[in-house]
Scaffold this motif. Structure first.
Motif, PDB file in Angstrom:
ATOM      1  N   HIS A 150     -36.104  -7.715  -5.891  1.00 16.66           N
ATOM      2  CA  HIS A 150     -37.567  -7.820  -5.921  1.00 16.66           C
ATOM      3  C   HIS A 150     -38.250  -6.907  -4.921  1.00 16.66           C
ATOM      4  O   HIS A 150     -39.449  -7.044  -4.673  1.00 16.66           O
ATOM      5  CB  HIS A 150     -38.008  -9.275  -5.696  1.00 16.66           C
ATOM      6  N   THR A 151     -37.517  -5.960  -4.327  1.00 21.63           N
ATOM      7  CA  THR A 151     -38.117  -4.969  -3.438  1.00 21.63           C
ATOM      8  C   THR A 151     -38.005  -3.607  -4.100  1.00 21.63           C
ATOM      9  O   THR A 151     -36.909  -3.196  -4.488  1.00 21.63           O
ATOM     10  CB  THR A 151     -37.405  -4.943  -2.074  1.00 21.63           C
ATOM     11  N   TYR A 152     -39.138  -2.887  -4.182  1.00 24.01           N
ATOM     12  CA  TYR A 152     -39.172  -1.688  -5.017  1.00 24.01           C
ATOM     13  C   TYR A 152     -39.725  -0.485  -4.270  1.00 24.01           C
ATOM     14  O   TYR A 152     -40.612  -0.617  -3.415  1.00 24.01           O
ATOM     15  CB  TYR A 152     -40.012  -1.945  -6.286  1.00 24.01           C
ATOM     16  N   ALA A 153     -39.185   0.669  -4.641  1.00 25.75           N
ATOM     17  CA  ALA A 153     -39.724   1.925  -4.133  1.00 25.75           C
ATOM     18  C   ALA A 153     -41.121   2.140  -4.704  1.00 25.75           C
ATOM     19  O   ALA A 153     -41.515   1.519  -5.688  1.00 25.75           O
ATOM     20  CB  ALA A 153     -38.798   3.073  -4.521  1.00 25.75           C
ATOM     21  N   ALA A 154     -41.873   3.044  -4.086  1.00 25.08           N
ATOM     22  CA  ALA A 154     -43.233   3.332  -4.534  1.00 25.08           C
ATOM     23  C   ALA A 154     -43.211   3.852  -5.969  1.00 25.08           C
ATOM     24  O   ALA A 154     -42.269   4.530  -6.389  1.00 25.08           O
ATOM     25  CB  ALA A 154     -43.874   4.357  -3.608  1.00 25.08           C
ATOM     26  N   PRO A 155     -44.237   3.546  -6.761  1.00 21.69           N
ATOM     27  CA  PRO A 155     -44.278   4.031  -8.146  1.00 21.69           C
ATOM     28  C   PRO A 155     -44.422   5.548  -8.207  1.00 21.69           C
ATOM     29  O   PRO A 155     -45.058   6.160  -7.347  1.00 21.69           O
ATOM     30  CB  PRO A 155     -45.506   3.333  -8.730  1.00 21.69           C
ATOM     31  N   VAL A 156     -43.800   6.134  -9.220  1.00 24.46           N
ATOM     32  CA  VAL A 156     -43.917   7.564  -9.473  1.00 24.46           C
ATOM     33  C   VAL A 156     -44.387   7.776 -10.905  1.00 24.46           C
ATOM     34  O   VAL A 156     -44.129   6.951 -11.792  1.00 24.46           O
ATOM     35  CB  VAL A 156     -42.580   8.302  -9.245  1.00 24.46           C
ATOM     36  N   VAL A 157     -45.077   8.876 -11.148  1.00 29.47           N
ATOM     37  CA  VAL A 157     -45.608   9.198 -12.473  1.00 29.47           C
ATOM     38  C   VAL A 157     -44.536   9.923 -13.276  1.00 29.47           C
ATOM     39  O   VAL A 157     -43.935  10.882 -12.803  1.00 29.47           O
ATOM     40  CB  VAL A 157     -46.869  10.067 -12.353  1.00 29.47           C
ATOM     41  N   MET A 158     -44.315   9.479 -14.507  1.00 30.54           N
ATOM     42  CA  MET A 158     -43.328  10.104 -15.376  1.00 30.54           C
ATOM     43  C   MET A 158     -43.901  11.263 -16.183  1.00 30.54           C
ATOM     44  O   MET A 158     -43.263  12.295 -16.360  1.00 30.54           O
ATOM     45  CB  MET A 158     -42.735   9.069 -16.338  1.00 30.54           C
ATOM     46  N   ASN A 159     -45.109  11.098 -16.717  1.00 33.37           N
ATOM     47  CA  ASN A 159     -45.702  12.155 -17.544  1.00 33.37           C
ATOM     48  C   ASN A 159     -46.266  13.257 -16.665  1.00 33.37           C
ATOM     49  O   ASN A 159     -46.592  13.042 -15.492  1.00 33.37           O
ATOM     50  CB  ASN A 159     -46.799  11.593 -18.437  1.00 33.37           C
ATOM     51  N   ASP A 160     -46.375  14.465 -17.220  1.00 33.46           N
ATOM     52  CA  ASP A 160     -47.020  15.542 -16.466  1.00 33.46           C
ATOM     53  C   ASP A 160     -48.534  15.458 -16.659  1.00 33.46           C
ATOM     54  O   ASP A 160     -49.046  14.598 -17.372  1.00 33.46           O
ATOM     55  CB  ASP A 160     -46.468  16.908 -16.859  1.00 33.46           C
ATOM     56  N   GLY A 161     -49.237  16.371 -16.028  1.00 30.25           N
ATOM     57  CA  GLY A 161     -50.692  16.302 -16.035  1.00 30.25           C
ATOM     58  C   GLY A 161     -51.305  16.393 -17.411  1.00 30.25           C
ATOM     59  O   GLY A 161     -52.326  15.762 -17.685  1.00 30.25           O
ATOM     60  N   SER A 162     -50.695  17.167 -18.322  1.00 32.96           N
ATOM     61  CA  SER A 162     -51.262  17.321 -19.657  1.00 32.96           C
ATOM     62  C   SER A 162     -51.159  16.035 -20.469  1.00 32.96           C
ATOM     63  O   SER A 162     -51.870  15.861 -21.454  1.00 32.96           O
ATOM     64  CB  SER A 162     -50.558  18.454 -20.402  1.00 32.96           C
ATOM     65  N   GLY A 163     -50.274  15.129 -20.065  1.00 38.73           N
ATOM     66  CA  GLY A 163     -50.139  13.878 -20.791  1.00 38.73           C
ATOM     67  C   GLY A 163     -51.029  12.766 -20.277  1.00 38.73           C
ATOM     68  O   GLY A 163     -51.148  11.723 -20.931  1.00 38.73           O
ATOM     69  N   ALA A 164     -51.651  12.956 -19.125  1.00 40.32           N
ATOM     70  CA  ALA A 164     -52.508  11.920 -18.563  1.00 40.32           C
ATOM     71  C   ALA A 164     -53.610  11.559 -19.548  1.00 40.32           C
ATOM     72  O   ALA A 164     -54.256  12.431 -20.129  1.00 40.32           O
ATOM     73  CB  ALA A 164     -53.107  12.385 -17.240  1.00 40.32           C
ATOM     74  N   GLY A 165     -53.830  10.259 -19.735  1.00 35.95           N
ATOM     75  CA  GLY A 165     -54.841   9.797 -20.678  1.00 35.95           C
ATOM     76  C   GLY A 165     -54.360   9.754 -22.115  1.00 35.95           C
ATOM     77  O   GLY A 165     -55.137   9.413 -23.009  1.00 35.95           O
ATOM     78  N   ARG A 166     -53.079  10.068 -22.359  1.00 35.01           N
ATOM     79  CA  ARG A 166     -52.571  10.143 -23.729  1.00 35.01           C
ATOM     80  C   ARG A 166     -51.259   9.379 -23.904  1.00 35.01           C
ATOM     81  O   ARG A 166     -50.565   9.582 -24.906  1.00 35.01           O
ATOM     82  CB  ARG A 166     -52.339  11.608 -24.117  1.00 35.01           C
ATOM     83  N   VAL A 167     -50.880   8.505 -22.975  1.00 32.56           N
ATOM     84  CA  VAL A 167     -49.524   7.947 -22.952  1.00 32.56           C
ATOM     85  C   VAL A 167     -49.557   6.421 -23.029  1.00 32.56           C
ATOM     86  O   VAL A 167     -50.519   5.780 -22.608  1.00 32.56           O
ATOM     87  CB  VAL A 167     -48.773   8.397 -21.690  1.00 32.56           C
TER      88      VAL A 167
END
Length: 888
Positions: free
Chosen positions: A305-322
């Motif tokens: 139940h202890t987690y590393a910081a979240p990271v983004v999987m999609n690149d910038g062109s995918g933002a808002g479309r995933v």
């Protein structure tokens, strides 16, 4: 390369709804009108441009529809937080969304809840088809559910040894503002389940949606992940809980929050996987802000139940479309994350499944790459689906066996034919104006596919509260032909647009706009005709929040199929990669289902068993009662024995069909966003949402894999009073014939030789049978110079010693009354339709039909007033009756 860091989300002012995603509304049409009180002649003065402009508008619509839930959640979270601050509590019976699942809008049904179903009819099975694979098991507790339609959907499932855990969205939580997810467990390998209520959690949070189970197959530790909100309604996020079995007693470690955001953001669509070699837990999910969204990934560090910081999987062109991400692990500890990404507003209209791979336990990932190009039927779900958009998310599995395809990655989804190629022709055959009144199927305005439909949804302000109207359009449709219906302009109304079956009753595909604020959102659906006949388009506007009339136009068209894997409105397609990095060319993949190319196949899951066999599990509509126009579903399994290159039917999982138009469920989505499928060395576990009891419940089936022969397996076995019909499936092209044996006392007697057809099926029909007798069959197959026996099955021929009405369908009905009944003797008998006064308004002599089961339409040529009727079957002094309701 290192993944992008997900930056902390600072509070931001809420953007106006019209600016979400930076959408620029398409120019509204202007209309020339005459008298709208009777026959309204409404003409679009500026037809929509074709080509790139039309494609761009459709992709804009897709973005808005695909991400609408997330942004609506964001609005509702903020509204609830404000209400909590003002009133010190969450408003009781909140009428709006609040969670990604939500209370159903009754107006979507076209005028309210369906008529109450008599208890006798509700308990009567809709279909007597047995499951090909075993008896279905009810998982969820249905106590009290039928009274208010409390539904369960979206089962997450995992199993270890004889222990099975299934979680689901729980509509009963809307009764008392309690948790909206529950779970059940089995200690006998799925033969029975205990409904255990919500997964334990602190009083400061509440489960809201999207249950996921995963299991460490070495230790037997189960993990449950789902969406939450806090008790103050100021934050939302996801949490995880751990469970294990102490003997036969389940023990939980209380849920812990993985990620939480303020209600200026919203977390949605989580998924989880655990690596049995390291014990690390991986989660991915979607994070919505007021103007965009991204796929986030986290992995556990020092404990579960202890987690590393979240990271983004999609690149910038995918933002808002995933949306719709899932993580999974491979046999060497590698980690994959896959998600759906909407394609650009140019090109051929394709969308994509993107994937990234990590070989250091989620520390760093390869760059995103395209795993599959898809054609998404984004505007509508399967027949009877009660959400006004479709779902096309990836399911992913990895072969962790020690077979020849160890490490191979599989992705499955429901793919549509390429409807974009015919988009320009939609509406090109001229304009048809609605002819009022057209508020029922009986006075629907006719059109021909290819024309543009123009009408008006009126709003009557008095008496208070005001109300809207229904518009019906009718058109001829041909089996196997796919049609497009695009409500491309409706500037001032919330609405739904449905395809309605030729029976005037069965609800098929749905689209529309049902959420405030009104933004002139157009709707889109692609639908394939399952049975030739006359169908209806129904426009409906009586939705809370409406207060004005609105003109609309609908572009209609016909679509063609060329070489793309999807042949109709949806087929199940799988792609595979040996390393998760190299994938087939655009629109590659293999179709797994083998039904005719005019039935929907929906929400597939993929899994790999311990011997490397690949399975897909999905809703299918090919066994629907013909008068319902493919509006009823079973669930099916397909399998591949060669690493996903070829696929074969395993059989029907469900033993009762679901008529979604007879199913009232208080949550959207009624069929869920996903099904449950889990495979290990010995068993394949299936879980699904099922409407056989009148509301959606969770059912399951455990299929022992060791009982399925390698060369030949049973595909189907059924019987009526006159014959037995058994079908086997041959897994190899080398098996072209087999010998059929029937058990006679203690001896197997050769009955004949059967040949395999082009679908690898071998069917034997036995007419030498007697009612009430059990018969056993097996096949003898020549291989390696010897005969092997396999595919053994036993079938009981049903008795015909009783006069029985099997079913009356549809019920309720608007016109036709199809009666299925059984006669034990070829003696005089009558089938009657009786009104409430006891008058027989139709009497048919049916004894001449002979012994056995029959199907007859009893109301042909009659115009029946609304009300309750009795269907009566008389033979030899024995009388059977049942009721049917006629609605108008």
């Amino acid at each position: 390369m290192s993944p992008n860091r997900l930056h902390p989300i600072a509070p931001i002012a809420w953007l106006a709804a019209g600016l979400v995603l930076g959408f620029i509304a398409a120019p509204a049409k202007s209309y020339a009108t005459t008298d709208h009180s009777n026959d309204a002649t409404v003409t679009a003065s500026a037809p929509l441009a074709t080509g790139a402009a039309r494609l761009a508008k459709v992709k804009q619509l897709q973005l808005r529809m695909a991400l609408a839930d997330g942004y609506a959640e964001l609005r509702e979270h903020r509204a609830r937080a404000l209400a909590a601050r003002r009133h010190g509590r969450r408003p009781a019976a909140h009428p709006d969304r609040g969670e990604r699942q939500r209370p159903v809008l009754l107006p979507e049904l076209g005028g309210g809840r369906p008529p109450a179903m008599p208890a006798a009819d509700r308990a009567q099975p809709l279909s007597t088809n047995a499951s090909d694979l075993g008896p279905n098991v009810l998982v969820s507790d249905t106590t009290g559910d039928r009274a208010d339609g409390a539904g369960q959907s979206e089962p997450g499932i995992a199993a270890w040894n004889q222990f099975v855990l299934i979680g689901w969205n729980e509509g009963a939580g809307y009764r008392d503002d309690s948790d909206l997810m529950g779970y059940g467990y089995s200690i006998d390998g799925g033969l029975s389940f205990t409904h255990a209520g919500p997964v334990p959690h602190a009083a400061t949070i509440r489960w809201t949606s999207d249950p996921v189970f995963t299991v460490n197959e070495k230790t037997g530790e189960f993990y449950f992940v789902g969406l939450i909100e806090n008790s103050a309604h100021t934050t939302n996020g996801l949490a995880i809980a751990r469970a294990h079995f102490n003997g036969t007693t389940i023990q939980w470690d209380q849920a812990q929050v993985i990620s939480s955001v303020s209600n200026t953001s919203f977390i949605d669509k989580p998924w989880a996987a655990v690596d049995s070699s390291t014990g690390k837990v991986y989660v991915s999910y979607t994070v919505f802000t007021a103007s965009s969204d991204n796929i986030a990934f986290q992995h556990s560090t020092t404990d579960w139940h202890t987690y590393a910081a979240p990271v983004v999987m999609n690149d910038g062109s995918g933002a808002g479309r995933v949306q719709g991400s899932r993580p999974i692990t491979g046999p060497g500890g590698e980690v994959y994350v896959v998600w759906k990404e909407i394609g650009p507003s140019s090109g051929d209209g394709s969308d994509y499944f993107m994937i990234r791979k990590s070989v250091n336990f989620g520390g760093t990932f390869t760059a995103p790459r395209i795993a599959a190009s898809i054609f998404d039927n984004f505007g509508t779900g399967a027949p009877g689906f009660n959400r006004e958009r479709g779902i096309t998310f990836p399911s992913i599995a990895v072969d962790r066996s020690f077979g020849p395809h160890r490490g191979r990655v599989y992705i499955a989804w429901n793919d549509c034919l390429d409807w974009y190629r015919d988009l320009d022709a939609a509406g090109a055959l001229g304009t048809v104006n609605e002819s009022e009144p057209n508020n029922s199927p009986l006075n629907a305005t006719p059109f021909t596919p290819g024309q543009t439909l123009v009408g008006q949804l009126t709003w009557t302000p008095t008496p208070s509260p005001g109300h809207g109207e229904l518009d019906y359009w009718k058109f001829p449709a041909t089996q196997g032909t796919t049609y497009t219906f695009w409500c491309d302009s409706i500037p001032a109304s919330l609405y739904t647009m449905r395809v309605i079956c030729s029976d005037d009753t069965t609800r098929l595909n749905l689209t529309g706009a049902i959420d405030l604020p009104i933004q002139g959102t157009n709707g889109f659906l692609t639908w394939t005709c399952p049975v030739s006949g006359t169908y209806f388009i129904r426009m409906f506007s009586d939705i809370p929040g409406n207060s004005t009339s609105s003109y609309y136009s609908i572009l209609t068209g016909v679509n063609t199929h060329l070489t793309e894997p999807g042949r109709d409105q949806r087929d199940v397609v799988v792609v595979a990669s040996d390393d998760g990095l190299t994938w087939p060319a655009a629109h590659g993949g293999v179709r797994t289902n083998s039904d005719a190319p005019w039935f929907d196949n929906w929400l597939p899951e993929v899994a790999v068993s311990g011997n490397g066999t690949v399975y897909t599990f999905f809703y299918g509509f090919q066994d629907a009662f013909p008068p319902t126009c493919g509006g009823e579903s079973h669930n099916y399994l397909d399998r591949s024995d060669d690493g996903g290159l070829t696929w074969h039917d395993v059989g029907r999982v469900t033993d009762t069909i679901t008529s979604w138009s007879r199913t009232f469920t208080n949550i959207q989505p009624n069929q869920g966003d996903y099904l449950g499928l889990f495979a290990n060395d010995l068993t394949l576990f299936n879980a699904w949402s099922d409407g056989r009891n009148g509301n959606a419940d969770i059912f399951a089936l455990a299929v022992p894999l060791t009982s399925t022969p390698t060369l030949v397996s049973l595909a189907n076995a059924d019987a009526d009073a006159k014959q037995v019909r058994v079908t086997w499936y041959a897994a190899s092209d080398q098996i072209t014939e087999a010998y059929v044996y029937r058990l006679d006392g203690a001896d197997w007697v050769l009955k004949g030789v059967i040949d395999a057809d082009g679908q690898h099926r071998m069917t034997y029909v036995d007419n030498d049978v007697y009612p009430g007798v059990k018969y056993s069959y097996r096949l003898g197959v020549q291989t390696g110079g010897m005969e092997l026996y396999m595919g053994e099955v036993s079938v009981i021929v049903p008795s015909i010693d009783k006069v029985r009405i099997e079913s009356v369908r549809p019920n309720p009905t608007t016109r036709e009354v199809w009666v299925s009944f059984t006669l034990p003797r070829a003696t005089p008998a009558t089938l009657s339709l009786v009104d409430i006064t006891g008058r027989r308004i139709r009497v048919r002599e049916v004894g001449s039909l002979g012994t056995g089961k029959h199907l007859l339409e009893l109301a042909s040529g009659l115009t029946l007033p609304a009300g309750m009727y009795v269907v009566r079957l008389d033979q030899g002094g024995v009388v059977q009756t049942t009721r049917v309701s006629v609605v108008r």
